[in-house]
Structures are given as structure tokens and as C-alpha cells.
Design an enzyme around this catalytic site. Structure first.
Site, PDB file in Angstrom:
ATOM      1  N   GLY A 271       0.760  -1.245   0.000  1.00  0.00           N
ATOM      2  CA  GLY A 271       0.000   0.000   0.000  1.00  0.00           C
ATOM      3  C   GLY A 271       0.789   1.292   0.000  1.00  0.00           C
TER       4      GLY A 271
ATOM      5  CD  GLU B 162       0.140   0.721   7.193  1.00  0.00           C
ATOM      6  OE1 GLU B 162       0.550   0.410   6.061  1.00  0.00           O
ATOM      7  OE2 GLU B 162      -0.407  -0.068   7.974  1.00  0.00           O
ATOM      8  CG  ASP B 163      -1.738   1.603   2.967  1.00  0.00           C
ATOM      9  OD1 ASP B 163      -1.608   1.279   4.166  1.00  0.00           O
ATOM     10  OD2 ASP B 163      -2.292   0.881   2.130  1.00  0.00           O
TER      11      ASP B 163
ATOM     12  CG  ASP C 142      -9.202   0.034   9.327  1.00  0.00           C
ATOM     13  OD1 ASP C 142      -9.947   0.666  10.086  1.00  0.00           O
ATOM     14  OD2 ASP C 142      -9.617  -0.863   8.578  1.00  0.00           O
TER      15      ASP C 142
ATOM     16  CE  LYS D  54     -10.455   3.634   6.647  1.00  0.00           C
ATOM     17  NZ  LYS D  54     -11.001   2.318   6.235  1.00  0.00           N
TER      18      LYS D  54
ATOM     19  CG  PHE E  76     -12.514   0.084   1.609  1.00  0.00           C
ATOM     20  CD1 PHE E  76     -11.963  -0.604   2.682  1.00  0.00           C
ATOM     21  CD2 PHE E  76     -11.960  -0.083   0.350  1.00  0.00           C
ATOM     22  CE1 PHE E  76     -10.874  -1.446   2.507  1.00  0.00           C
ATOM     23  CE2 PHE E  76     -10.866  -0.927   0.170  1.00  0.00           C
ATOM     24  CZ  PHE E  76     -10.333  -1.611   1.241  1.00  0.00           C
TER      25      PHE E  76
ATOM     26  CG  ASP F 125      -5.483  -3.340  -2.159  1.00  0.00           C
ATOM     27  OD1 ASP F 125      -5.093  -2.883  -1.064  1.00  0.00           O
ATOM     28  OD2 ASP F 125      -5.898  -4.507  -2.305  1.00  0.00           O
TER      29      ASP F 125
ATOM     30  NE  ARG G 162      -1.875  -2.995  -4.331  1.00  0.00           N
ATOM     31  CZ  ARG G 162      -2.052  -3.111  -3.015  1.00  0.00           C
ATOM     32  NH1 ARG G 162      -1.998  -2.047  -2.248  1.00  0.00           N
ATOM     33  NH2 ARG G 162      -2.281  -4.292  -2.466  1.00  0.00           N
TER      34      ARG G 162
HETATM   35  P1  IMP Z   1      -5.046  -2.244  10.243  1.00  0.00           P
HETATM   36  O1  IMP Z   1      -4.104  -3.314  10.680  1.00  0.00           O
HETATM   37  O2  IMP Z   1      -6.476  -2.583  10.534  1.00  0.00           O
HETATM   38  O3  IMP Z   1      -4.675  -0.864  10.757  1.00  0.00           O
HETATM   39  O4  IMP Z   1      -5.030  -2.242   8.668  1.00  0.00           O
HETATM   40  C1  IMP Z   1      -4.150  -1.481   7.943  1.00  0.00           C
HETATM   41  C2  IMP Z   1      -4.106  -1.974   6.524  1.00  0.00           C
HETATM   42  O5  IMP Z   1      -5.409  -2.301   6.052  1.00  0.00           O
HETATM   43  C3  IMP Z   1      -3.603  -0.885   5.609  1.00  0.00           C
HETATM   44  O6  IMP Z   1      -2.213  -0.949   5.438  1.00  0.00           O
HETATM   45  C4  IMP Z   1      -4.351  -1.167   4.313  1.00  0.00           C
HETATM   46  O7  IMP Z   1      -3.619  -2.057   3.507  1.00  0.00           O
HETATM   47  C5  IMP Z   1      -5.627  -1.818   4.755  1.00  0.00           C
HETATM   48  N1  IMP Z   1      -6.731  -0.835   4.797  1.00  0.00           N
HETATM   49  C6  IMP Z   1      -7.345  -0.345   5.884  1.00  0.00           C
HETATM   50  N2  IMP Z   1      -8.314   0.530   5.558  1.00  0.00           N
HETATM   51  C7  IMP Z   1      -8.290   0.599   4.206  1.00  0.00           C
HETATM   52  C8  IMP Z   1      -9.049   1.365   3.241  1.00  0.00           C
HETATM   53  O8  IMP Z   1      -9.948   2.183   3.539  1.00  0.00           O
HETATM   54  N3  IMP Z   1      -8.727   1.152   1.923  1.00  0.00           N
HETATM   55  C9  IMP Z   1      -7.750   0.294   1.525  1.00  0.00           C
HETATM   56  N4  IMP Z   1      -7.022  -0.414   2.403  1.00  0.00           N
HETATM   57  C10 IMP Z   1      -7.296  -0.279   3.721  1.00  0.00           C
HETATM   58 MG    MG Z   2      -4.475  -3.482   1.230  1.00  0.00          MG
END
Ligand code: IMP
Ligand code: MG
Length: 180
Positions: free
Chosen positions: A50, A105-106, A109, A137, A158, A165, A171
Site C-alpha cells: 500500500g 504506512e498507507d 485502520d 482513520k 473504504f 487497493d 492502486r
Molecule cells: P489495520 O491493521 O487494521 O490498521 O489495517 C491497515 C491496513 O489495512 C492498511 O495498510 C491497508 O492495507 C488496509 N486498509 C485499511 N483501511 C483501508 C481502506 O480504507 N482502503 C484500503 N485499504 C485499507
Molecule cells: Mg491493502
């Protein structure tokens, strides 16, 4: 964006951040990061996949010596809902000890991915360890680490594009959009 040939006929809801706005914000982040590291070795670690576009733009806005490496963790399948499991698929080859580590990090979440990775990286005795996320977020109740550099606060939708992606598509969009 309607009729954007990149979308293959699929609908995206709306563009949240366009190319120009992203470029301006990335330049600000690059300047801030440059100021934050007046000396020492800086290793910018991109979390794949990402962060690949954000990282490549960001490092070109950091005007001091640095090195780039990557981490591959897998936390999402083809779902828009977090599975909660994080798998490390690629590990940086370079040593982290004594270096300033900036993990890129992208989007943050739930924060589960970062919790797991930060603990792993901290155990390798870096000189400092910080997170830079393009989007946040702010629902990451579980995140134990502060995200020092944040591009934008993200809505609870999302998002796709600029590296993000949905099931590996979108992407390459130069903007960030929310998916219908
Ligand atoms: P976490 O471990 O729940 O914080 O997830 C983080 C990862 O989930 C990010 O690096 C993204 O790859 C993916 N992700 C979380 N939210 C989104 C979104 O809104 N769009 C696309 N990818 C997301
Ligand atoms: Mg992803």
C-alpha cells in the site's frame, strides 16, 4: 472521475484528495521529516504494497541522506473488513540497530498491523522508531504507538487509489477516492 478508463467501469463514490493536493501535503511532510532528523542514519521502511506510491513521492521530498527498504505484511484478503491477522512475508535486509527508522504506512485502520510490526522493529534496537501514515482513520483503539506524521485524517469509508487497493485493484489511481 466518471468515465475514468482506469476504473474499468466500476463506480467510485467521490474523490477525497486529488493529485495536486496530495503532492502539496507530501511536500510538507517531507520538509517536516527533514527537519526532524538533523543527524544520524535514516532508514525509511515502506510497508508494502500500500505505501509504494506514497513512499516514492515522500522520499523525494526528504532532503537529507537516507536509505529505503521495505516490509511486506499481509493483513487483508480480498475483503474490505480487517481479518486481524498479520503475516510477515518480507523482512528488511539491512540492519536497523542504531538507525533512525521511519515506518511508512498507507493507512492506519484498526492499528493491528502496526502494533505487530512496531514491536518487532523495536526489538532490533533502532536509535529511534516513528510511524508516518498517509491516512489515519482514528478508530485505532488498539494502536499502542503514536503516529507522528499523518498526511490526512480519513473518513470511516473504504478508500482506494495512490497505493490503496480493493482486492488489488485501484492502486494506480493518482487520486484518493472512496469506494461505493
Ligand atoms: P489495520 O491493521 O487494521 O490498521 O489495517 C491497515 C491496513 O489495512 C492498511 O495498510 C491497508 O492495507 C488496509 N486498509 C485499511 N483501511 C483501508 C481502506 O480504507 N482502503 C484500503 N485499504 C485499507
Ligand atoms: Mg491493502
Amino acid at each position: 472521475m466518471k468515465g475514468d478508463p482506469r476504473l474499468d467501469g466500476r463506480a467510485v463514490n467521490r474523490i477525497l484528495f486529488d493529485e495536486g493536493r496530495i503532492a502539496a501535503r507530501v511536500a510538507e511532510l517531507g520538509a517536516e521529516i527533514t527537519r526532524a532528523y538533523p543527524e544520524g542514519d535514516l532508514l525509511v521502511l515502506g510497508l508494502l504494497k500500500g505505501s509504494f506510491i506514497f513512499l516514492s513521492d515522500l522520499v523525494r521530498q526528504i532532503t537529507r541522506p537516507l536509505q529505503v527498504d521495505f516490509l511486506v505484511a499481509s493483513s487483508y484478503g480480498d475483503s474490505t473488513v480487517s481479518s486481524g491477522t498479520v503475516r510477515l512475508v518480507y523482512d528488511p535486509e539491512t540492519t536497523l540497530e542504531g538507525k533512525h527508522i521511519l515506518l511508512v504506512e498507507d493507512i492506519v485502520d484498526t492499528g493491528r498491523t502496526l502494533n505487530r510490526l512496531m514491536a518487532l522493529l523495536a526489538a532490533r534496537n533502532p536509535r529511534s522508531l516513528e510511524i508516518c501514515a498517509l491516512l489515519h482513520k482514528h478508530i485505532a483503539d488498539e494502536l499502542k504507538y503514536e503516529t507522528k506524521y499523518i498526511g490526512y485524517d480519513a473518513p470511516h469509508e473504504f478508500l482506494v487509489g495512490y497505493g490503496l487497493d480493493h482486492a488489488e485493484s485501484f492502486r494506480h489511481l493518482p487520486y484518493i477516492a472512496s469506494l461505493l
